[in-house]
Design an enzyme around this catalytic site. Structure first.
Site, mmCIF file in Angstrom:
data_model
loop_
_atom_site.group_PDB
_atom_site.id
_atom_site.type_symbol
_atom_site.label_atom_id
_atom_site.label_comp_id
_atom_site.label_asym_id
_atom_site.label_seq_id
_atom_site.Cartn_x
_atom_site.Cartn_y
_atom_site.Cartn_z
ATOM 1 N N ASP A 185 -5.749 0.206 1.584
ATOM 2 C CA ASP A 185 -6.094 0.782 2.883
ATOM 3 C C ASP A 185 -6.641 2.199 2.740
ATOM 4 O OD1 ASP A 185 -6.127 0.925 5.809
ATOM 5 O OD2 ASP A 185 -4.466 2.330 5.550
ATOM 6 N N CYS B 22 15.100 -13.776 5.902
ATOM 7 C CA CYS B 22 15.756 -12.783 5.052
ATOM 8 C C CYS B 22 16.867 -12.089 5.831
ATOM 9 C CB CYS B 22 14.754 -11.733 4.579
ATOM 10 S SG CYS B 22 13.756 -12.258 3.197
ATOM 11 N N GLU C 244 12.985 -7.932 -1.191
ATOM 12 C CA GLU C 244 12.788 -6.517 -0.884
ATOM 13 C C GLU C 244 11.939 -5.841 -1.961
ATOM 14 O OE1 GLU C 244 15.778 -8.046 1.727
ATOM 15 O OE2 GLU C 244 15.547 -8.281 -0.431
#
EC number: 4.6.1.17
Length: 156
Positions: free
Chosen positions: A125, A74, A111
Site C-alpha cells: 500500500d 478464530c 495471529e
C-alpha cells in the site's frame, strides 16, 4: 478431521473450555518482491509517506491483535507478545517475520500469519505509487510450539 465443523458438517468455533493453559508460540513469514529502486527508496528513508518498515511493523502488530475480527472462527486471544521484524533480503525483496506468543488454550498460528500478511500488504500500500508490480509471496507458518500437538517446524 476438520476441527471447525460440527457432527452435521456445519461451521462452528472449537470449544477449548477443557483444554489446559500452556505456553504457545508461532512464527510466520512473508516476502514482498519489488524493483531494486523501490527497496533503495525504503532503505534510504526517502519515501514520502514516511518510514515504511515502522508503519508495516505497527500494522502487523495491530493485525495480530485483530485476527479474531478478520477470520470468523478464530478465538479472541490475549496475546502476551507480538514481534514483527522486517529486513531487506537481496536487492529486490523484504522478508517479514512475525512471532506471536501467549499462555492460553489455543494456538497463535493464525495471529502470526495475519501479522506477516498485513505487514506485507502495508508495504504494498505504501509503495504502490512507485511500484505497482510488487509481489507478495511465501506467506507461511515456519514454526509452532505448545499445545497438545507440541512442536512443529517447517522442513527445509
Amino acid at each position: 478431521m476438520l476441527t471447525h465443523l460440527d457432527s452435521l458438517g456445519r461451521a462452528s468455533m472449537v470449544d477449548v473450555t477443557d483444554k489446559a493453559v500452556t505456553a504457545r508460540e508461532a512464527v510466520a513469514e512473508a516476502r514482498v518482491r519489488m524493483l531494486p529502486q523501490t527497496l533503495q527508496l525504503i532503505q534510504q528513508g526517502g519515501h514520502p509517506k514516511g518510514d515504511v518498515f515502522a508503519v508495516a511493523r505497527i500494522a502487523g502488530i495491530q493485525a495480530a491483535k485483530k485476527t479474531h475480527e478478520l477470520i470468523p472462527l478464530c478465538h479472541p486471544l490475549l496475546l502476551t507478545s507480538i514481534k514483527v521484524e522486517l529486513q531487506a533480503d537481496g536487492e529486490d525483496s523484504v522478508l517479514i517475520r512475525a512471532v506471536c506468543k501467549l499462555a492460553g488454550q489455543t494456538g497463535v498460528e493464525m495471529e502470526a500469519l495475519t501479522a506477516a500478511s498485513v505487514a506485507a500488504l502495508t508495504i504494498y500500500d505504501m509503495c504502490k505509487a512507485v511500484d505497482r508490480g510488487m509481489v507478495i509471496e511465501g506467506v507461511r507458518l515456519l514454526e509452532k510450539l505448545g499445545g497438545k500437538s507440541g512442536h512443529w517446524q517447517v522442513q527445509a
